[in-house]
Design a protein around this motif. Sequence first.
Motif, PDB file in Angstrom:
ATOM      1  N   VAL A  21       0.829  -1.207   0.000  1.00 59.45           N
ATOM      2  CA  VAL A  21       0.000   0.000   0.000  1.00 59.45           C
ATOM      3  C   VAL A  21       0.864   1.259   0.000  1.00 59.45           C
ATOM      4  O   VAL A  21       0.567   2.231  -0.684  1.00 59.45           O
ATOM      5  N   GLU A  22       1.954   1.250   0.757  1.00 61.28           N
ATOM      6  CA  GLU A  22       2.805   2.446   0.844  1.00 61.28           C
ATOM      7  C   GLU A  22       3.468   2.797  -0.490  1.00 61.28           C
ATOM      8  O   GLU A  22       3.844   3.933  -0.723  1.00 61.28           O
ATOM      9  N   VAL A  23       3.594   1.840  -1.379  1.00 63.20           N
ATOM     10  CA  VAL A  23       4.156   2.110  -2.701  1.00 63.20           C
ATOM     11  C   VAL A  23       3.135   2.846  -3.566  1.00 63.20           C
ATOM     12  O   VAL A  23       3.487   3.734  -4.338  1.00 63.20           O
ATOM     13  N   VAL A  24       1.882   2.514  -3.400  1.00 65.00           N
ATOM     14  CA  VAL A  24       0.820   3.103  -4.215  1.00 65.00           C
ATOM     15  C   VAL A  24       0.481   4.525  -3.765  1.00 65.00           C
ATOM     16  O   VAL A  24       0.229   5.407  -4.595  1.00 65.00           O
ATOM     17  N   LYS A  25       0.525   4.779  -2.476  1.00 70.72           N
ATOM     18  CA  LYS A  25       0.087   6.065  -1.913  1.00 70.72           C
ATOM     19  C   LYS A  25       0.895   7.233  -2.499  1.00 70.72           C
ATOM     20  O   LYS A  25       2.116   7.232  -2.454  1.00 70.72           O
ATOM     21  N   ASP A  26       0.185   8.202  -3.045  1.00 71.15           N
ATOM     22  CA  ASP A  26       0.780   9.425  -3.606  1.00 71.15           C
ATOM     23  C   ASP A  26       1.871   9.146  -4.635  1.00 71.15           C
ATOM     24  O   ASP A  26       2.864   9.853  -4.703  1.00 71.15           O
ATOM     25  N   ASN A  27       1.681   8.128  -5.428  1.00 71.01           N
ATOM     26  CA  ASN A  27       2.692   7.751  -6.413  1.00 71.01           C
ATOM     27  C   ASN A  27       2.163   8.003  -7.825  1.00 71.01           C
ATOM     28  O   ASN A  27       1.289   7.284  -8.304  1.00 71.01           O
ATOM     29  N   ASP A  28       2.707   9.011  -8.497  1.00 65.43           N
ATOM     30  CA  ASP A  28       2.306   9.352  -9.861  1.00 65.43           C
ATOM     31  C   ASP A  28       3.175   8.662 -10.903  1.00 65.43           C
ATOM     32  O   ASP A  28       3.084   8.971 -12.087  1.00 65.43           O
ATOM     33  N   TYR A  29       4.039   7.746 -10.482  1.00 67.59           N
ATOM     34  CA  TYR A  29       5.000   7.126 -11.389  1.00 67.59           C
ATOM     35  C   TYR A  29       4.709   5.656 -11.664  1.00 67.59           C
ATOM     36  O   TYR A  29       5.592   4.912 -12.040  1.00 67.59           O
ATOM     37  N   MET A  30       3.484   5.257 -11.494  1.00 67.22           N
ATOM     38  CA  MET A  30       3.131   3.851 -11.683  1.00 67.22           C
ATOM     39  C   MET A  30       2.482   3.652 -13.044  1.00 67.22           C
ATOM     40  O   MET A  30       1.570   4.380 -13.413  1.00 67.22           O
ATOM     41  N   PHE A  31       2.985   2.660 -13.754  1.00 69.15           N
ATOM     42  CA  PHE A  31       2.398   2.284 -15.038  1.00 69.15           C
ATOM     43  C   PHE A  31       1.767   0.917 -14.871  1.00 69.15           C
ATOM     44  O   PHE A  31       2.435  -0.046 -14.499  1.00 69.15           O
ATOM     45  N   VAL A  39       4.542  -1.272 -13.099  1.00 69.95           N
ATOM     46  CA  VAL A  39       5.933  -0.819 -13.082  1.00 69.95           C
ATOM     47  C   VAL A  39       5.974   0.509 -12.336  1.00 69.95           C
ATOM     48  O   VAL A  39       5.270   1.449 -12.692  1.00 69.95           O
ATOM     49  N   ASP A  40       6.795   0.570 -11.295  1.00 71.60           N
ATOM     50  CA  ASP A  40       6.902   1.760 -10.451  1.00 71.60           C
ATOM     51  C   ASP A  40       8.186   2.513 -10.770  1.00 71.60           C
ATOM     52  O   ASP A  40       9.269   2.109 -10.364  1.00 71.60           O
ATOM     53  N   GLY A  41       8.078   3.623 -11.476  1.00 66.16           N
ATOM     54  CA  GLY A  41       9.227   4.436 -11.839  1.00 66.16           C
ATOM     55  C   GLY A  41       9.760   5.295 -10.707  1.00 66.16           C
ATOM     56  O   GLY A  41      10.914   5.707 -10.735  1.00 66.16           O
ATOM     57  N   ARG A  42       8.940   5.582  -9.709  1.00 68.19           N
ATOM     58  CA  ARG A  42       9.410   6.395  -8.577  1.00 68.19           C
ATOM     59  C   ARG A  42      10.458   5.641  -7.787  1.00 68.19           C
ATOM     60  O   ARG A  42      11.496   6.188  -7.439  1.00 68.19           O
ATOM     61  N   GLN A  43      10.212   4.396  -7.505  1.00 66.80           N
ATOM     62  CA  GLN A  43      11.159   3.583  -6.758  1.00 66.80           C
ATOM     63  C   GLN A  43      12.491   3.484  -7.493  1.00 66.80           C
ATOM     64  O   GLN A  43      13.540   3.359  -6.878  1.00 66.80           O
ATOM     65  N   TRP A  44      12.444   3.513  -8.810  1.00 66.06           N
ATOM     66  CA  TRP A  44      13.651   3.352  -9.612  1.00 66.06           C
ATOM     67  C   TRP A  44      14.666   4.443  -9.295  1.00 66.06           C
ATOM     68  O   TRP A  44      15.849   4.178  -9.126  1.00 66.06           O
ATOM     69  N   ASP A  45      14.216   5.681  -9.238  1.00 61.97           N
ATOM     70  CA  ASP A  45      15.127   6.778  -8.934  1.00 61.97           C
ATOM     71  C   ASP A  45      15.739   6.621  -7.548  1.00 61.97           C
ATOM     72  O   ASP A  45      16.924   6.859  -7.353  1.00 61.97           O
ATOM     73  N   ARG A  46      14.926   6.222  -6.592  1.00 62.31           N
ATOM     74  CA  ARG A  46      15.429   6.008  -5.228  1.00 62.31           C
ATOM     75  C   ARG A  46      16.476   4.895  -5.206  1.00 62.31           C
ATOM     76  O   ARG A  46      17.514   5.021  -4.559  1.00 62.31           O
TER      77      ARG A  46
END
Length: 176
Positions: A21-31, A39-46
């Motif tokens: 759930v914490e990955v989805v919350k406020d995440n605009d980088y999910m395809f 695919v979560d692009g936000r996590q990639w940068d981190r």
Amino acid sequence: MPGTVIAFYPGVVYFVDDIPVEVVKDNDYMFSRYDSVIVDGRQWDRMNEKAKLKQKNFAYAAGLSMSNDFMKRFRNPFGIANYINHPPKGKQPNVFCYSYDFPEDTPPEFAPYIPNMYHKKPNLVWNRLDCLMPSAVCVAKRPIVDEELFLNYRYNPSNAYPDWYEQPDEEEAKRR
């Protein structure tokens, strides 16, 4: 040219039943792909920043280096689709995302450059023998020359849109 692959969508690959759930919350980088792969692009940068820091610390502390294969996935110059903006009001998208599976027979020397990695390895339900890694690519919709790339983020019309979001194609949104 229309149909040209412009970029890969880099990120951590989740299966719909394994995404925290914490990955989805406020995440605009999910395809989200149509086969329940996300695919979560936000996590990639981190992860990229953490990997660079670890590599630097290993080199400093012990004269060691991390696996070059691990770092190669962050150095794919086409793994940049997570930086493509949504079109502002009055503009139309010039690229679209398309689900892409890196085939199981991807040459071993290219595999380290795949800009994706699993959050959890596929289980028996999700495992596909013909697929090394599910991903997504951005493809040109028309000729693009000296202009910014725009991707329709395709937010769910059943949910409230963020203030900045303008739906570029109302008819497409109605079909969702």
